[in-house]
Design an enzyme around this catalytic site. Structure first.
Site, mmCIF file in Angstrom:
data_model
loop_
_atom_site.group_PDB
_atom_site.id
_atom_site.type_symbol
_atom_site.label_atom_id
_atom_site.label_comp_id
_atom_site.label_asym_id
_atom_site.label_seq_id
_atom_site.Cartn_x
_atom_site.Cartn_y
_atom_site.Cartn_z
ATOM 1 C CB CYS A 1 44.439 46.676 28.873
ATOM 2 S SG CYS A 1 43.494 47.503 30.159
ATOM 3 C CD1 TRP B 1 40.949 40.310 30.277
ATOM 4 C CD2 TRP B 1 42.432 40.401 28.605
ATOM 5 N NE1 TRP B 1 40.796 41.513 29.650
ATOM 6 C CE2 TRP B 1 41.684 41.602 28.619
ATOM 7 C CE3 TRP B 1 43.422 40.234 27.640
ATOM 8 C CZ2 TRP B 1 41.906 42.624 27.693
ATOM 9 C CZ3 TRP B 1 43.647 41.255 26.728
ATOM 10 C CH2 TRP B 1 42.896 42.437 26.758
ATOM 11 C CD GLU C 1 38.955 51.939 38.550
ATOM 12 O OE1 GLU C 1 39.748 52.685 37.917
ATOM 13 O OE2 GLU C 1 37.986 51.346 38.001
ATOM 14 C CB SER C 2 43.672 51.280 36.353
ATOM 15 O OG SER C 2 42.729 52.191 35.809
ATOM 16 C CE1 TYR D 1 39.802 52.204 25.593
ATOM 17 C CE2 TYR D 1 38.593 50.295 24.825
ATOM 18 C CZ TYR D 1 39.759 50.873 25.267
ATOM 19 O OH TYR D 1 40.902 50.116 25.364
#
Ligand SMILES: N[C@@H](CCC(=O)N[C@@H](CS)C(=O)NCC(=O)O)C(=O)O
Length: 339
Positions: free
Chosen positions: A54, A94, A154-155, A205
């Protein structure tokens, strides 16, 4: 009319747009922060749940590595392919299961772990959310092992809070600051973040997962136009995007470009050019890959297994092999000579 930001997509008519074949990324629901009253910055208190294929998780594993937080913040790694249709809990989840076999290698993947963060030995990321009554299921997840609560999924927020609290969290790299104090460079970082998120990180994406030719074509054009912009920006010989220092803008660009030649060129139909065809970006890619902790923060085996392992008849493409195999190519800046 709301627009995309550096963190998330404009959600206007999202369902309709998805209906008509556009890939539209959802918005993360857990948005607390280390430093909030409930989440004090303490070494050893926080844990990450990630998948190494990811690219959003890759931002977070990179920040953990370059800020020297590998000891302070523990981490679990899910298997790169989500659950299959016959899984009792359902498909596309996952799973923390280090025994699963990767078709690419014919063996288990040594980086994969069981779930250790909650103390409950859960199997699925979805179950971590269910503990808080949430139906979300994405990774990355930043988790508080003391409060047994999700801090953030949230990255973009997670890398910021790790950078801001690195020393209080016991970070061993006081020389590294991802978001500089200097207002001009900070503004440059913010502008680059948005350009790179829309055109490259999420753009990949938009191109690869959309089922509408026009949406794909627009994303394809924007992706390569943004690469050309960045190539131009680096052509004055600066080592990093904003100048002499590695910043958050470099960190957020790296996961996508690391995946371009060995994965996205095929899987996301981004076959307009290879990274090798951009001499300055290629040298930048090798420069970042040579930084301490960066190679270990990602895995092309997990990326290949994750992006191809459940589609493409489960057969994972082995190339490119010329002029080099990957990731070995990222240790060969000479492969692309600047013009
Ligand atoms: N905005 C989030 C996006 C995270 C995300 O989309 N993760 C993907 C994996 S690449 C995921 O888990 N998707 C599954 C889902 O949302 O159900 C972030 O940057 O952290």
């Amino acid at each position: 009319m709301p627009t995309d930001t550096a963190t998330e997509e404009n959600q206007t008519n999202a369902a309709q747009r998805r209906q008509s074949g556009e890939f539209v990324r959802g918005v993360s629901g857990f948005r607390h922060a280390i430093g909030d009253t409930d989440f004090p910055a303490e070494p050893g208190r926080y844990h990450l749940f990630v998948a190494l294929n990811c690219p959003w998780c890759h931002r977070v594993t990179l920040a953990r590595a370059v800020l020297g937080l590998e000891i302070s913040i523990s981490m679990d790694v899910a298997f790169p392919n989500r659950t299959n249709d016959d899984d009792p809990a359902g498909p596309n989840l996952w799973e923390f299961n280090p025994e699963r076999i990767a078709t690419l290698t014919g063996a288990a993947l040594p980086e994969c772990t069981v779930e250790t963060g909650t103390g409950q030995g859960l199997r699925l990321a979805k179950e971590i959310y269910q503990c808080e009554g949430s139906a979300e299921q994405s990774v990355p997840i930043l988790y508080d092992k003391v409060a047994q609560r999700i801090v953030s999924n949230e990255s973009a927020d997670i890398i910021r809070m790790l950078d801001r609290n690195a020393s209080a969290l016991g970070g061993t790299r006081p020389d590294m600051q991802l978001v500089p104090n200097d207002p001009k460079t900070r503004a440059d970082v913010e502008a680059l973040n948005e350009q790179i998120y829309v055109g490259i990180n999420n753009g990949a994406y938009k191109a690869g997962f959309s089922s509408d030719q026009a949406v794909y074509a627009a994303a394809f054009e924007r992706y390569f136009a943004t690469l050309a912009d960045l190539e131009e920006r680096l052509s004055d010989g600066r080592p990093f995007l904003t100048g002499s220092q590695f910043t958050e803008a470099d960190l957020r660009l790296f996961p996508t470009l690391f995946r371009h030649d060995p994965v996205y060129y095929l899987r996301m139909k981004l076959n307009g050019a290879r990274m090798l065809d951009y001499p300055y970006l290629w040298r930048w890619l090798c420069r970042v890959y040579a930084m301490e902790g960066v190679p270990e923060a990602g895995s092309l085996i997990h990326c290949r297994q994750g992006y191809f392992g459940r589609s493409w008849n489960g057969v994972v493409p082995l190339g490119p092999c010329h002029p080099s195999t990957y990731p070995e190519a990222y240790s060969k800046p000479e492969l692309a000579d600047p013009r």
